[in-house]
Design a protein around this motif. Structure first.
Motif, PDB file in Angstrom:
ATOM      1  N   LEU A  42       0.822  -1.202   0.000  1.00 47.89           N
ATOM      2  CA  LEU A  42       0.000   0.000   0.000  1.00 47.89           C
ATOM      3  C   LEU A  42       0.861   1.258   0.000  1.00 47.89           C
ATOM      4  O   LEU A  42       0.387   2.331  -0.388  1.00 47.89           O
ATOM      5  CB  LEU A  42      -0.938   0.002   1.208  1.00 47.89           C
ATOM      6  CG  LEU A  42      -2.018  -1.081   1.206  1.00 47.89           C
ATOM      7  CD1 LEU A  42      -2.827  -1.032   2.491  1.00 47.89           C
ATOM      8  CD2 LEU A  42      -2.935  -0.932   0.003  1.00 47.89           C
ATOM      9  N   ASP A  43       2.109   1.150   0.428  1.00 51.52           N
ATOM     10  CA  ASP A  43       2.992   2.309   0.422  1.00 51.52           C
ATOM     11  C   ASP A  43       3.224   2.831  -0.993  1.00 51.52           C
ATOM     12  O   ASP A  43       3.452   4.031  -1.188  1.00 51.52           O
ATOM     13  CB  ASP A  43       4.334   1.965   1.076  1.00 51.52           C
ATOM     14  CG  ASP A  43       4.204   1.833   2.585  1.00 51.52           C
ATOM     15  OD1 ASP A  43       3.318   2.489   3.158  1.00 51.52           O
ATOM     16  OD2 ASP A  43       4.979   1.065   3.184  1.00 51.52           O
ATOM     17  N   TRP A  44       3.188   1.928  -1.981  1.00 51.63           N
ATOM     18  CA  TRP A  44       3.313   2.397  -3.366  1.00 51.63           C
ATOM     19  C   TRP A  44       1.996   2.307  -4.127  1.00 51.63           C
ATOM     20  O   TRP A  44       1.768   3.056  -5.070  1.00 51.63           O
ATOM     21  CB  TRP A  44       4.388   1.612  -4.131  1.00 51.63           C
ATOM     22  CG  TRP A  44       4.108   0.130  -4.274  1.00 51.63           C
ATOM     23  CD1 TRP A  44       4.603  -0.883  -3.515  1.00 51.63           C
ATOM     24  CD2 TRP A  44       3.259  -0.496  -5.260  1.00 51.63           C
ATOM     25  NE1 TRP A  44       4.107  -2.099  -3.944  1.00 51.63           N
ATOM     26  CE2 TRP A  44       3.296  -1.888  -5.017  1.00 51.63           C
ATOM     27  CE3 TRP A  44       2.481  -0.009  -6.304  1.00 51.63           C
ATOM     28  CZ2 TRP A  44       2.570  -2.797  -5.781  1.00 51.63           C
ATOM     29  CZ3 TRP A  44       1.753  -0.913  -7.074  1.00 51.63           C
ATOM     30  CH2 TRP A  44       1.813  -2.295  -6.814  1.00 51.63           C
ATOM     31  N   HIS A  45       1.107   1.422  -3.689  1.00 52.93           N
ATOM     32  CA  HIS A  45      -0.139   1.236  -4.416  1.00 52.93           C
ATOM     33  C   HIS A  45      -1.118   2.378  -4.154  1.00 52.93           C
ATOM     34  O   HIS A  45      -1.883   2.768  -5.048  1.00 52.93           O
ATOM     35  CB  HIS A  45      -0.771  -0.101  -3.994  1.00 52.93           C
ATOM     36  CG  HIS A  45      -2.026  -0.449  -4.721  1.00 52.93           C
ATOM     37  ND1 HIS A  45      -2.078  -0.622  -6.092  1.00 52.93           N
ATOM     38  CD2 HIS A  45      -3.291  -0.658  -4.285  1.00 52.93           C
ATOM     39  CE1 HIS A  45      -3.307  -0.939  -6.454  1.00 52.93           C
ATOM     40  NE2 HIS A  45      -4.063  -0.949  -5.384  1.00 52.93           N
ATOM     41  N   TYR A  46      -1.132   2.920  -2.949  1.00 56.20           N
ATOM     42  CA  TYR A  46      -2.000   4.030  -2.593  1.00 56.20           C
ATOM     43  C   TYR A  46      -1.217   5.333  -2.592  1.00 56.20           C
ATOM     44  O   TYR A  46      -0.095   5.388  -2.092  1.00 56.20           O
ATOM     45  CB  TYR A  46      -2.589   3.836  -1.199  1.00 56.20           C
ATOM     46  CG  TYR A  46      -3.771   2.900  -1.119  1.00 56.20           C
ATOM     47  CD1 TYR A  46      -4.289   2.268  -2.247  1.00 56.20           C
ATOM     48  CD2 TYR A  46      -4.380   2.643   0.098  1.00 56.20           C
ATOM     49  CE1 TYR A  46      -5.376   1.414  -2.161  1.00 56.20           C
ATOM     50  CE2 TYR A  46      -5.475   1.788   0.203  1.00 56.20           C
ATOM     51  CZ  TYR A  46      -5.962   1.179  -0.936  1.00 56.20           C
ATOM     52  OH  TYR A  46      -7.039   0.338  -0.851  1.00 56.20           O
ATOM     53  N   ALA A  47      -1.827   6.390  -3.098  1.00 57.42           N
ATOM     54  CA  ALA A  47      -1.229   7.711  -2.999  1.00 57.42           C
ATOM     55  C   ALA A  47      -1.199   8.151  -1.540  1.00 57.42           C
ATOM     56  O   ALA A  47      -2.044   7.759  -0.737  1.00 57.42           O
ATOM     57  CB  ALA A  47      -2.022   8.708  -3.839  1.00 57.42           C
ATOM     58  N   ASP A  48      -0.211   8.970  -1.199  1.00 59.41           N
ATOM     59  CA  ASP A  48      -0.027   9.375   0.199  1.00 59.41           C
ATOM     60  C   ASP A  48      -1.248  10.082   0.765  1.00 59.41           C
ATOM     61  O   ASP A  48      -1.566   9.952   1.944  1.00 59.41           O
ATOM     62  CB  ASP A  48       1.192  10.289   0.324  1.00 59.41           C
ATOM     63  CG  ASP A  48       2.488   9.570  -0.014  1.00 59.41           C
ATOM     64  OD1 ASP A  48       2.517   8.328   0.107  1.00 59.41           O
ATOM     65  OD2 ASP A  48       3.454  10.239  -0.424  1.00 59.41           O
ATOM     66  N   ASP A  49      -1.956  10.838  -0.092  1.00 58.75           N
ATOM     67  CA  ASP A  49      -3.098  11.628   0.372  1.00 58.75           C
ATOM     68  C   ASP A  49      -4.418  11.037  -0.135  1.00 58.75           C
ATOM     69  O   ASP A  49      -5.396  11.760  -0.324  1.00 58.75           O
ATOM     70  CB  ASP A  49      -2.951  13.076  -0.093  1.00 58.75           C
ATOM     71  CG  ASP A  49      -3.764  14.034   0.766  1.00 58.75           C
ATOM     72  OD1 ASP A  49      -3.952  13.736   1.960  1.00 58.75           O
ATOM     73  OD2 ASP A  49      -4.227  15.062   0.240  1.00 58.75           O
ATOM     74  N   LEU A  50      -4.442   9.724  -0.312  1.00 58.53           N
ATOM     75  CA  LEU A  50      -5.626   9.059  -0.842  1.00 58.53           C
ATOM     76  C   LEU A  50      -6.855   9.333   0.020  1.00 58.53           C
ATOM     77  O   LEU A  50      -6.802   9.281   1.249  1.00 58.53           O
ATOM     78  CB  LEU A  50      -5.384   7.544  -0.882  1.00 58.53           C
ATOM     79  CG  LEU A  50      -6.603   6.662  -1.156  1.00 58.53           C
ATOM     80  CD1 LEU A  50      -7.030   6.792  -2.611  1.00 58.53           C
ATOM     81  CD2 LEU A  50      -6.306   5.217  -0.798  1.00 58.53           C
ATOM     82  N   LEU A  51      -7.988   9.618  -0.640  1.00 59.45           N
ATOM     83  CA  LEU A  51      -9.271   9.748   0.034  1.00 59.45           C
ATOM     84  C   LEU A  51     -10.074   8.477  -0.209  1.00 59.45           C
ATOM     85  O   LEU A  51     -10.283   8.081  -1.354  1.00 59.45           O
ATOM     86  CB  LEU A  51     -10.048  10.941  -0.509  1.00 59.45           C
ATOM     87  CG  LEU A  51      -9.583  12.337  -0.105  1.00 59.45           C
ATOM     88  CD1 LEU A  51     -10.388  13.388  -0.868  1.00 59.45           C
ATOM     89  CD2 LEU A  51      -9.730  12.542   1.386  1.00 59.45           C
ATOM     90  N   VAL A  52     -10.509   7.824   0.868  1.00 58.45           N
ATOM     91  CA  VAL A  52     -11.387   6.665   0.760  1.00 58.45           C
ATOM     92  C   VAL A  52     -12.709   7.046   1.414  1.00 58.45           C
ATOM     93  O   VAL A  52     -12.780   7.249   2.626  1.00 58.45           O
ATOM     94  CB  VAL A  52     -10.797   5.414   1.442  1.00 58.45           C
ATOM     95  CG1 VAL A  52     -11.775   4.248   1.336  1.00 58.45           C
ATOM     96  CG2 VAL A  52      -9.471   5.045   0.807  1.00 58.45           C
ATOM     97  N   ARG A  53     -13.745   7.127   0.603  1.00 53.88           N
ATOM     98  CA  ARG A  53     -15.074   7.481   1.113  1.00 53.88           C
ATOM     99  C   ARG A  53     -15.884   6.205   1.273  1.00 53.88           C
ATOM    100  O   ARG A  53     -16.038   5.437   0.321  1.00 53.88           O
ATOM    101  CB  ARG A  53     -15.775   8.429   0.154  1.00 53.88           C
ATOM    102  CG  ARG A  53     -15.024   9.721  -0.109  1.00 53.88           C
ATOM    103  CD  ARG A  53     -15.604  10.425  -1.327  1.00 53.88           C
ATOM    104  NE  ARG A  53     -14.769  11.531  -1.771  1.00 53.88           N
ATOM    105  CZ  ARG A  53     -13.674  11.391  -2.504  1.00 53.88           C
ATOM    106  NH1 ARG A  53     -13.281  10.183  -2.867  1.00 53.88           N
ATOM    107  NH2 ARG A  53     -12.968  12.445  -2.865  1.00 53.88           N
TER     108      ARG A  53
END
Length: 327
Positions: A42-53
């Motif tokens: 997830l450190d590379w798969h998700y953006a650092d500022d990812l929004l999950v609603r």
């Protein structure tokens, strides 16, 4: 209407040579993270500022994503995520928006749904994710939590009350609490998506007479609470029950995708919402006057006699949480 794109064209630019298509990317990464336990990815798969609603609220950042993943794996350690479909479209500035439908099987070992029961559960999730340059930048996630509650011997209302009693008073997702993210698209121009949107608008305008002309008489409906039903009467009961509970609510379509792919029926993915007052008898019991926001996603498959499969998800527990917090 065909809307296929070359797998290594602009859509997959920046994803490297490992993934052949948006479907391959979504299915492979989901399996690697959840079943392969590659949570560090997830450190590379998700953006650092990812929004999950989610219907329960908004999580921001990679640390929240990893914590939520580990908490779910602790409660359901043998969870298998069976990818039923990935319905996607190109994003305006590169990359793509995918609507990924998952059927999960698992054993309950204790956690947010209470002490361990050892019971097997089966539930669906739909995740709309904006992917670009080999990362996820924006996400809308709905899990059929009511299906889990029912299979564990409880109800959506009781689980919502238990969460409140335990001190969880966090505000659910509403138009007021939502935050803008990097994805600004609204989907693609496709006749199957347009056809699906037109039907939903008619249903939300109380035109339930549209059902026999739009659905195959043998249509299979999958709805919240893990419900599986067939035929026009079941479809009428579901949509009338939802609309009756919120008779004056505003209906909005946030995103639409229509696709025609080889070896697949024409299909559509629509993310929508109902926002208004719980002023009618229906799915959520006696009217309470509570202000409700329902975030839903509907996937449909078309056949020669209309829609032959409808999978609609929203989170009944999140709705009951809104009702109970206000009443």
């Amino acid at each position: 209407m065909q809307n296929l794109s070359p797998p290594h064209g602009p859509i997959m630019e920046g994803f490297g040579d490992r993934f052949e298509s948006p479907e391959d990317y979504i299915l492979t990464c989901t399996a690697d993270i959840w079943e392969g336990r590659g949570i560090a990815a997830l450190d590379w798969h998700y953006a650092d500022d990812l929004l999950v609603r989610t219907p329960a609220g908004i999580h921001r950042g990679n640390d929240a994503g990893k914590a939520n993943t580990m908490a779910t794996l602790t409660e359901f350690p043998d969870r298998q995520l069976l990818g039923e479909d990935v319905i996607w479209c190109e994003a305006p500035d590169g990359g793509f928006l995918s609507s990924h439908r998952i059927l999960s099987t698992a054993t309950h070992r204790g956690g947010a749904f209470g002490p361990a029961t050892g019971r097997p559960v089966r539930f669906r999730t739909i995740a709309d994710t904006f992917c670009k340059q080999n990362r996820v930048w924006d996400e809308w996630l709905i899990r059929d939590n009511a299906a889990i509650a029912l299979q564990l011997g409880s109800t959506a209302r009781n689980v919502a009350q238990a969460l409140i009693d335990a001190g969880d008073h966090s505000p659910p997702l509403t138009p007021e609490t939502d935050l803008p993210g990097p994805y600004t698209g609204q989907g693609n121009a496709n006749s199957w998506g347009d056809r699906h949107c037109d039907l939903l608008r008619r249903l939300m305008a109380h035109d339930f007479a549209a059902i026999p002309g739009a659905y195959d008489r043998a249509c299979h409906l999958s709805s919240p609470g893990g419900a599986e039903s067939h035929g026009w009467p079941a479809i009428e009961e579901f949509w009338i029950g939802l609309r009756s509970a919120l008779p004056d609510a505003t209906f909005d379509i946030a995103h639409q995708i229509g696709r025609t792919d080889a070896a697949c029926p024409p299909r559509s993915a629509i993310r929508w919402s109902l926002t208004g007052t719980h002023s009618g008898w229906g799915r959520f019991g006696a009217p309470t006057g509570a202000q409700i926001h329902v975030m839903g996603v509907s996937h449909v498959e078309f056949g020669p006699r209309g829609i032959r499969r409808d999978i609609t998800l929203f989170d009944d527990i999140a709705v009951w949480t809104q009702i109970l917090l206000q009443t």
